[in-house]
Design a protein around this motif. Structure first.
Motif, PDB file in Angstrom:
ATOM      1  N   LYS A   1       9.623  -4.431  -2.781  1.00 35.50           N
ATOM      2  CA  LYS A   1       9.024  -5.559  -3.180  1.00 35.50           C
ATOM      3  C   LYS A   1       7.271  -5.549  -2.386  1.00 35.50           C
ATOM      4  CE  LYS A   1      13.091  -8.487  -2.712  1.00 35.50           C
ATOM      5  NZ  LYS A   1      14.208  -9.454  -2.283  1.00 35.50           N
ATOM      6  N   ILE A   2       7.205  -5.267  -1.537  1.00 35.54           N
ATOM      7  CA  ILE A   2       6.635  -4.949  -1.021  1.00 35.54           C
ATOM      8  C   ILE A   2       4.532  -4.510  -2.077  1.00 35.54           C
ATOM      9  CG2 ILE A   2       4.456  -4.684   0.755  1.00 35.54           C
ATOM     10  CD1 ILE A   2       6.769  -4.451   2.797  1.00 35.54           C
ATOM     11  N   GLN A   3       5.573  -3.380  -2.219  1.00 33.72           N
ATOM     12  CA  GLN A   3       4.349  -2.547  -3.413  1.00 33.72           C
ATOM     13  C   GLN A   3       4.323  -3.667  -4.405  1.00 33.72           C
ATOM     14  OE1 GLN A   3       3.074  -0.003  -2.736  1.00 33.72           O
ATOM     15  NE2 GLN A   3       4.007  -0.026  -1.178  1.00 33.72           N
ATOM     16  N   GLU A   4       5.668  -4.281  -4.823  1.00 36.95           N
ATOM     17  CA  GLU A   4       5.188  -4.979  -5.983  1.00 36.95           C
ATOM     18  C   GLU A   4       4.382  -6.153  -6.366  1.00 36.95           C
ATOM     19  OE1 GLU A   4       9.065  -6.173  -7.602  1.00 36.95           O
ATOM     20  OE2 GLU A   4       8.146  -8.055  -8.626  1.00 36.95           O
ATOM     21  N   PHE A   5       4.396  -6.870  -4.716  1.00 35.62           N
ATOM     22  CA  PHE A   5       3.635  -7.928  -4.823  1.00 35.62           C
ATOM     23  C   PHE A   5       1.997  -6.850  -4.422  1.00 35.62           C
ATOM     24  CE2 PHE A   5       1.266  -9.830  -1.117  1.00 35.62           C
ATOM     25  CZ  PHE A   5       1.490 -11.053  -1.693  1.00 35.62           C
ATOM     26  N   MET A   6       1.695  -5.930  -4.159  1.00 30.95           N
ATOM     27  CA  MET A   6      -0.220  -5.512  -3.899  1.00 30.95           C
ATOM     28  C   MET A   6      -0.402  -5.484  -5.307  1.00 30.95           C
ATOM     29  SD  MET A   6       1.167  -2.130  -1.017  1.00 30.95           S
ATOM     30  CE  MET A   6      -0.830  -1.424  -1.052  1.00 30.95           C
ATOM     31  N   LYS A   7       0.477  -4.495  -6.063  1.00 31.54           N
ATOM     32  CA  LYS A   7       0.938  -4.334  -7.291  1.00 31.54           C
ATOM     33  C   LYS A   7       0.462  -6.361  -8.559  1.00 31.54           C
ATOM     34  CE  LYS A   7       2.921  -2.411 -11.391  1.00 31.54           C
ATOM     35  NZ  LYS A   7       3.855  -1.932 -11.670  1.00 31.54           N
ATOM     36  N   ASN A   8       1.124  -7.186  -8.282  1.00 32.45           N
ATOM     37  CA  ASN A   8       0.440  -8.374  -9.094  1.00 32.45           C
ATOM     38  C   ASN A   8      -0.615  -8.793  -8.499  1.00 32.45           C
ATOM     39  OD1 ASN A   8       3.027  -7.338  -9.972  1.00 32.45           O
ATOM     40  ND2 ASN A   8       4.001  -9.431  -9.016  1.00 32.45           N
ATOM     41  N   ASN A   9      -1.281  -8.470  -7.120  1.00 32.28           N
ATOM     42  CA  ASN A   9      -2.217  -9.308  -6.671  1.00 32.28           C
ATOM     43  C   ASN A   9      -3.109  -8.139  -6.378  1.00 32.28           C
ATOM     44  OD1 ASN A   9      -1.171 -12.091  -5.497  1.00 32.28           O
ATOM     45  ND2 ASN A   9       0.096 -10.338  -5.144  1.00 32.28           N
ATOM     46  N   GLY A  10      -3.439  -7.305  -6.728  1.00 29.60           N
ATOM     47  CA  GLY A  10      -4.432  -6.359  -7.197  1.00 29.60           C
ATOM     48  C   GLY A  10      -4.860  -5.634  -6.080  1.00 29.60           C
ATOM     49  N   ILE A  11      -4.069  -6.075  -5.028  1.00 24.64           N
ATOM     50  CA  ILE A  11      -4.331  -4.990  -3.690  1.00 24.64           C
ATOM     51  C   ILE A  11      -3.619  -3.770  -3.859  1.00 24.64           C
ATOM     52  CG2 ILE A  11      -3.687  -5.225  -0.846  1.00 24.64           C
ATOM     53  CD1 ILE A  11      -2.767  -7.670  -1.640  1.00 24.64           C
ATOM     54  N   LYS A  12      -5.029  -2.619  -3.452  1.00 22.07           N
ATOM     55  CA  LYS A  12      -5.142  -1.293  -3.809  1.00 22.07           C
ATOM     56  C   LYS A  12      -4.672  -0.271  -2.690  1.00 22.07           C
ATOM     57  CE  LYS A  12      -8.293  -2.195  -7.553  1.00 22.07           C
ATOM     58  NZ  LYS A  12      -9.109  -3.597  -6.488  1.00 22.07           N
ATOM     59  N   SER A  13      -4.301  -0.809  -1.047  1.00 24.78           N
ATOM     60  CA  SER A  13      -4.047   0.111  -0.314  1.00 24.78           C
ATOM     61  C   SER A  13      -3.753  -0.747   0.822  1.00 24.78           C
ATOM     62  CB  SER A  13      -5.917   0.800   0.339  1.00 24.78           C
ATOM     63  OG  SER A  13      -6.465  -0.407   0.683  1.00 24.78           O
ATOM     64  N   ASN A  14      -2.727  -0.109   2.234  1.00 23.98           N
ATOM     65  CA  ASN A  14      -2.339  -0.920   2.862  1.00 23.98           C
ATOM     66  C   ASN A  14      -3.353  -1.332   3.665  1.00 23.98           C
ATOM     67  OD1 ASN A  14      -0.625   0.019   2.150  1.00 23.98           O
ATOM     68  ND2 ASN A  14      -0.050   1.877   3.565  1.00 23.98           N
ATOM     69  N   HIS A  15      -4.654  -1.115   3.910  1.00 23.23           N
ATOM     70  CA  HIS A  15      -5.699  -1.760   4.347  1.00 23.23           C
ATOM     71  C   HIS A  15      -6.065  -2.842   3.869  1.00 23.23           C
ATOM     72  CE1 HIS A  15      -8.968  -1.634   7.899  1.00 23.23           C
ATOM     73  NE2 HIS A  15     -10.197  -1.787   6.321  1.00 23.23           N
ATOM     74  N   GLU A  16      -6.476  -3.075   2.170  1.00 29.25           N
ATOM     75  CA  GLU A  16      -6.287  -4.417   1.848  1.00 29.25           C
ATOM     76  C   GLU A  16      -5.656  -5.313   2.191  1.00 29.25           C
ATOM     77  OE1 GLU A  16      -7.726  -4.443  -2.506  1.00 29.25           O
ATOM     78  OE2 GLU A  16      -9.085  -2.023  -2.271  1.00 29.25           O
ATOM     79  N   LEU A  17      -4.267  -4.868   2.339  1.00 29.99           N
ATOM     80  CA  LEU A  17      -3.089  -5.297   2.364  1.00 29.99           C
ATOM     81  C   LEU A  17      -3.093  -6.410   3.285  1.00 29.99           C
ATOM     82  CD1 LEU A  17      -0.622  -6.665   1.696  1.00 29.99           C
ATOM     83  CD2 LEU A  17       0.756  -4.628   2.185  1.00 29.99           C
ATOM     84  N   GLN A  18      -3.734  -5.422   5.037  1.00 28.57           N
ATOM     85  CA  GLN A  18      -3.895  -6.283   6.356  1.00 28.57           C
ATOM     86  C   GLN A  18      -4.811  -6.872   5.643  1.00 28.57           C
ATOM     87  OE1 GLN A  18      -3.309  -3.181   9.434  1.00 28.57           O
ATOM     88  NE2 GLN A  18      -4.052  -4.519  10.886  1.00 28.57           N
ATOM     89  N   ALA A  19      -6.098  -6.966   4.664  1.00 27.33           N
ATOM     90  CA  ALA A  19      -7.398  -7.684   5.599  1.00 27.33           C
ATOM     91  C   ALA A  19      -6.513  -9.066   4.451  1.00 27.33           C
ATOM     92  CB  ALA A  19      -8.134  -6.971   4.859  1.00 27.33           C
ATOM     93  N   TYR A  20      -5.412  -9.399   3.756  1.00 29.16           N
ATOM     94  CA  TYR A  20      -4.765  -9.955   2.761  1.00 29.16           C
ATOM     95  C   TYR A  20      -4.370 -11.231   4.082  1.00 29.16           C
ATOM     96  CZ  TYR A  20      -1.258 -12.863   0.610  1.00 29.16           C
ATOM     97  OH  TYR A  20      -0.314 -13.542   0.085  1.00 29.16           O
ATOM     98  N   PHE A  21      -3.933 -10.042   4.702  1.00 30.54           N
ATOM     99  CA  PHE A  21      -2.832 -11.209   5.991  1.00 30.54           C
ATOM    100  C   PHE A  21      -3.800 -11.342   6.992  1.00 30.54           C
ATOM    101  CE2 PHE A  21      -0.812  -9.345  10.150  1.00 30.54           C
ATOM    102  CZ  PHE A  21       0.441 -10.346  10.119  1.00 30.54           C
ATOM    103  N   ASN A  22      -4.812 -10.791   7.392  1.00 31.25           N
ATOM    104  CA  ASN A  22      -5.288 -10.544   8.375  1.00 31.25           C
ATOM    105  C   ASN A  22      -6.253 -12.406   7.639  1.00 31.25           C
ATOM    106  OD1 ASN A  22      -5.138  -9.566  10.524  1.00 31.25           O
ATOM    107  ND2 ASN A  22      -7.153  -7.813   9.843  1.00 31.25           N
ATOM    108  N   GLY A  23      -6.511 -12.253   6.530  1.00 33.94           N
ATOM    109  CA  GLY A  23      -7.046 -13.869   6.238  1.00 33.94           C
ATOM    110  C   GLY A  23      -6.526 -14.778   6.392  1.00 33.94           C
ATOM    111  N   ASN A  24      -5.221 -14.840   5.777  1.00 29.56           N
ATOM    112  CA  ASN A  24      -4.220 -15.424   6.015  1.00 29.56           C
ATOM    113  C   ASN A  24      -4.040 -16.463   7.723  1.00 29.56           C
ATOM    114  OD1 ASN A  24      -4.151 -15.957   3.196  1.00 29.56           O
ATOM    115  ND2 ASN A  24      -1.731 -14.300   3.297  1.00 29.56           N
ATOM    116  N   LEU A  25      -4.281 -14.832   8.370  1.00 25.58           N
ATOM    117  CA  LEU A  25      -4.302 -15.590   9.996  1.00 25.58           C
ATOM    118  C   LEU A  25      -5.359 -16.068   9.991  1.00 25.58           C
ATOM    119  CD1 LEU A  25      -2.939 -12.805  11.969  1.00 25.58           C
ATOM    120  CD2 LEU A  25      -1.727 -14.658  10.907  1.00 25.58           C
ATOM    121  N   LEU A  26      -6.590 -15.601   9.611  1.00 24.16           N
ATOM    122  CA  LEU A  26      -7.870 -16.400  10.300  1.00 24.16           C
ATOM    123  C   LEU A  26      -7.854 -18.337   9.738  1.00 24.16           C
ATOM    124  CD1 LEU A  26     -10.647 -16.074  11.253  1.00 24.16           C
ATOM    125  CD2 LEU A  26     -10.982 -15.892   8.332  1.00 24.16           C
ATOM    126  N   LYS A  27      -7.212 -18.020   8.425  1.00 25.37           N
ATOM    127  CA  LYS A  27      -7.352 -19.644   8.862  1.00 25.37           C
ATOM    128  C   LYS A  27      -6.180 -20.464   9.059  1.00 25.37           C
ATOM    129  CE  LYS A  27      -7.239 -18.620   3.353  1.00 25.37           C
ATOM    130  NZ  LYS A  27      -6.520 -18.169   2.291  1.00 25.37           N
TER     131      LYS A  27
END
Lengths: 675, 675
Positions: free
Chosen positions: B324-350
């Motif tokens: 499911k996480i892999q699919e989410f990354m694909k659907n959202n153009g997230i290319k690496s775990n590092h980018e996924l963590q940045a996505y997470f951090n972005g949400n935390l930041l808000k």
């Protein structure tokens, strides 16, 4: 029947004197049988608990395992406790105990090579058994172990207390807690918390917040903190009994509530120590309205059955001078201040009983008009305690256990609440519940209080727990040395803080010359220190005298060797003595180098000089004693004058060696008769 | 302009090297001018405070007076502070300060013979001035005094922190508090509290109580306790910044909340140390609903502007394996775990911004998609910090300040967040806020943690406060020795507990032979100890290695004498060295007597043997060096083989003397060229 058992137990005790030399138990168990072999400890140790203990037992068992693990360096974690497999330590507890006066605290412990069996009626007994195990822990070159043996143990007295005065100096919460932990290590069960005094009111009152807010300089315990202490003590099988000292010793109450006083005007928190005039007015209805509310609140906060109302040292000055009080006494046929205080206590008793409490107070509350349910706490002497017992009152002894007065441990140790020569009947004897060591706080702070309470209180704990026949002073000192380290592990900072205070005094220089001096000197005993200066609550208590111990450790060693040498002329003890005397002589120069340029240490220079001279005289006398050379009467007199000069107190300290030297001078006097 | 000031200040510093030898200040002030004379302290000392300080200043002043009184043994009580008469210490504070990043902390101090003037913009500066005064306190044979001088002082960096990991081992509240007190003594201002980890979740959450109840084995801080720590720190001018480490290092969260994980199943509190798989699922909406509530609660509990979200060492295993996480990354153009963590951090930041907080996290959170308001906490290296600065991000350095790794103090001391050779522009340099010492807790308990933090952190505090030019290692070690005792007075138990641990290891025997050994050895550096055993959270950490210090005190003394001797051939230093070498040789027998029958000490016997042999070889080499006798290449090789054998780690300890000996062997080699 009881007598026969007593004799049997004694036999067991004496039979074991040789073997038991290697055991460092304190308090000494009522029955102990040594066996061959040892139970080795390794990381596969498993413990199983059978029966119905209160949940406090699990917490004690975890702490036992953690302490065992720290001391053995063996990783023993929570998985050490198992529930459904083969264990090498089996604990059986019949029922859940209640932390109250008279609960069953007995246990039996059998250590075999492969199995340990700990059995008790309540978990309170099993908890004592765990402490015994920790004291038995030994080691050799290949393992940690418990020696094989069998113990049956129970307390002699049901009330084994320590009182801490948290008023004259405030004692921080953490210090209170680790003292309670140490009490558990030596099987004590009552923490008596002295909470109000001229110098401070130390409890948060939500009903009368001016009490703590105006009466404490901000140094008080919140109700949350008090609950935490009670929970902490209860977990360790220890009752927490509060004391609110009234009608005298009550200045701090009146800072916020001057209407309680027997004289008009405003009041302040007392800075000095002694007996002061401010006294509760026992004739006004408002006084009892106040205490109705106050004790209702405190009765809920403190769950223990007993409430201590103090009652000591009311000087009656305010009562004598107040015409309304005098009129009240006349109208009510009250003939003395003592009777007036009894009237006051009678009213307090009603309030306490309404709140489900029993009343306890110091000697002064004793008045035969009060019912037999009250307990007398005797600070004035064993006689008054025995008198109360004869009249049907139960009592607790603190006279002889005033650990604030810098007496040697042996004095407290030999003070038996019920000595063999007691003339009381069995029924009267049963009214002697036990005793309490009392730590009054004129001359201690949170920093030094532990070193005044411990290790002496461990010896007092033995007096309250063990058979009266366990009373060999030298053996007590030997065991105390080992228990001292266990007390440190329980959190007591008596060793740690003393070292810190020495480092602070020496300001970065090597502390050893100070240690060498201070380990041979003692603070002035009794009330001599209090009298030497106008101490106040804010005096720093960081001087040299504040690191001197009531039992100078090097002098204790000297005395043990000396006592034995006089009996046996054993050469080893002779050289131990000589080594200490040499140490004291040669330290003079080192201490001078350390202290002469340090204003904090300078006051002890004459003491160091006196010690060196006294040691050198004693060395000469020992040589004479050894060679059988006597002194003439004139020589003896001259020697006495010489050493008397060295016996002057210096900076509130004195030299315990003096008495030995004086004794030697007497022994070496030519056969001529003393006048 | 700034550069000119810098040069002037340097001149002042170097001019004072001779005189300043007698001052034990740490951190060293930015400007200091010595004068003649001294200000004597007696019981008539009076202090007046002028201006508008926050009320915390009064509390600090009372503690200052109490500490001064304890150290001088002079009774100085609350009446020392006066408001309306002639005082000898005059303190002027312009305005109330706020405990936040960038507040004015400067002060000036002028000590004359009769008057002391302490002036600051905010009370935070004056509080630093009081600490400077305590460090200046000196004594002679007649009085305690402050030396006359003039100081102008301010911090080089605004962020001067200490992080304590309270998760891998729980650190008791009292230990946290006295560490904060010690931080104030060396002018640090950020306490970073690492509160969640694989091994424990340490904060009471009222919104999600399963977090602490299931994630902590009962060892957590209640919200009341946290508020008390924050109040305590704020009173001392110290920010409290919490860290909740996510998405990795998060096992403990999932014990109570498995729905947060990126894989199904149940979770347990981790006992071992390292990097583990359990990772927060950043793709589920429920995750953010959870954190919305969680951070709202924590933002209210912790008033500091910054919230640390950790973010380090996410191994990505659970993400990689979850379709499911892999699919989410694909659907959202997230290319690496590092980018996924940045996505997470972005949400935390808000979430954090909504709650008025700024986000800070370890290196791994750095992603240029995040706004410039975030702060990068650099544990991986100065390079990544500088890269962040170039890209416009502010940062804090911890790389080089890992005090858990047993490195010598000098290594941390010489690690400058902004070294002279830095190529950053002034603007970029201003983004380097400061640094933090980090106390990770794999190998410490509440008992030993102080001895790992202190005194080394005092030298790190100097690096963050003082000018970059203050970097003489030998002088730092000299001053550290004096500061060490002041740290103890602030409540730190590094000396006390080490002594207690030695007493426990020696089981009642004289500890001196253990001390003589242990003061010459060091624990293995880096991650060598972690790797040597499978340590768990419940390992007792009470072995010999646990009392060895990162800077072996006797070896530090040896090295100081050695360094000086090589330069000056000074005879005094030569005999100091020889005395230490003799001590190490002769201790072998005493240690054998102590340890051979004590299983807890036995593991250190080979170390004692190696030290004795190494000392004896070194002694011989020093003699050769002194006489100018060289060794042939063959002799040199033989010596190297001989000493290499003595360099084997024993019981997780090693001999720092080895490097000196090896160096000497090299120096004594005959002129022939080394291959």
């Amino acid at each position: 029947m009881k007598k026969i058992l007593f004799v049997l137990v004694l036999v067991v005790y004496f039979n074991l004197t040789t073997k038991s030399q290697v055991l460092n138990l304190m308090p000494w168990p009522s029955e102990i049988k040594m066996a061959q072999g040892q139970f080795n400890i390794n990381k596969n140790l498993r413990i199983i608990v059978d029966g119905q203990p209160d949940k406090r037992f699990q917490l004690n068992l975890i702490r036992f395992i953690q302490q065992l693990s720290k001391r053995t360096t063996i990783p023993l974690d929570r998985d050490t406790i198992i529930t459904n497999a083969e264990a090498s330590i089996i604990i059986k507890v019949n029922r859940s105990g209640v932390v109250k006066l008279g609960e069953n605290e007995s246990y039996s412990l059998k250590i075999g090579k492969d199995k340990i069996l700990l059995i008790s009626e309540t978990e309170l007994g099993a908890m004592h058994g765990l402490q015994t195990l920790l004291q038995l822990l030994d080691r050799n070159n290949s393992s940690f172990f418990f020696p094989c043996l069998e113990i049956n143990d129970k307390p002699r007295f049901a009330w084994r207390g320590l009182m801490i005065d948290a008023c004259r100096h405030f004692i921080p919460l953490e210090v209170i807690k680790h003292n309670i932990n140490a009490m558990a290590a030596v099987k004590m069960n009552v923490f008596h918390w002295h909470l109000s005094e001229d110098q401070g009111f130390r409890v948060e009152s939500k009903v009368f917040p001016k009490l703590h807010l105006m009466g404490s300089n901000g140094e008080y315990y919140t109700q949350e903190e008090i609950k935490e202490v009670i929970r902490y003590a209860n977990e360790r099988g220890i009752r927490v009994m509060p004391e609110f000292d009234i009608p005298g010793h009550a200045s701090a109450w009146m800072v916020g509530h001057p209407e309680l006083a027997s004289a008009g005007g405003t009041y302040k928190i007392e800075k000095f120590f002694g007996v002061f005039d401010p006294t509760i007015d026992p004739t006004k209805k408002e006084t009892y309205k106040f205490f109705e509310k106050f004790f209702k609140e405190m009765a809920q906060l403190f769950p223990d059955e007993y409430m201590h109302i103090g009652g000591d040292e009311n000087n009656g000055m305010q009562w004598d001078k107040n015409p309304k009080i005098q009129e009240f006494m006349k109208n009510n046929g009250i003939k003395s201040n003592h009777e007036l205080q009894a009237y006051f206590n009678g009213n307090l008793l009603k309030i306490l009983e309404k709140n489900g409490k029993r009343l306890i107070g110091w000697d002064e509350i004793f008045q035969s008009s009060l019912p037999k349910t009250i307990v007398i706490h005797s600070w004035r002497g064993r006689e008054s305690m025995e008198e109360a017992a004869r009249k049907g009152y139960r009592s607790v002894l603190s006279n002889g256990y005033y650990i604030d007065l810098f007496h040697n441990c042996s004095e407290h140790y030999l003070n038996d609440p019920l000595p063999a020569e007691s003339k009381l009947t069995t029924e009267e004897k049963n009214r002697i519940l036990g005793g309490e060591a009392t730590m009054w706080a004129e001359l201690v702070t949170g920093e030094s209080v532990d070193s005044r309470i411990w290790p002496r209180t461990a010896a007092i704990a033995e007096r309250f727990w063990s058979l009266a026949s366990v009373n060999d002073v030298d053996d007590m000192y030997r065991r105390l040395d080992a228990i001292n380290l266990l007390l440190e592990e329980s959190g007591i900072e008596h060793i740690k803080n003393r070292e810190m205070m020495m480092r602070r005094l020496c300001n970065g220089s090597n502390i050893e010359p100070l240690r060498a001096l201070i380990d041979a000197v003692e603070p002035l005993e009794g009330y001599n220190r209090h009298g030497s200066k106008r101490y106040t609550t804010e005096y720093p208590l960081s001087r040299v005298a504040d690191v001197a111990l009531s039992d100078a450790p090097d002098f204790v060693r000297f005395r043990l060797s000396h006592n034995d040498y006089l009996k046996t002329k054993n050469r080893e003890n002779y050289s131990k003595m000589m080594n200490l005397l040499d140490k004291w002589s040669s330290n003079q120069q080192a201490f001078y180098a350390l202290a002469s340029e340090n204003v904090a240490l300078k006051e002890a220079l004459p003491l160091s000089d006196n010690l060196a001279e006294l040691a050198s005289i004693t060395r000469k006398l020992m040589g004479q004693f050894n060679a059988g050379i006597k002194n003439s009467s004139a020589e003896t007199d001259a020697l006495r004058i010489q050493v008397e000069k060295l016996n002057k107190p210096v900076a509130e300290m004195e030299l315990p060696l003096f008495k030995v030297t004086l004794d030697l001078i007497g022994k070496l006097r030519n056969g001529e008769k003393e006048e």
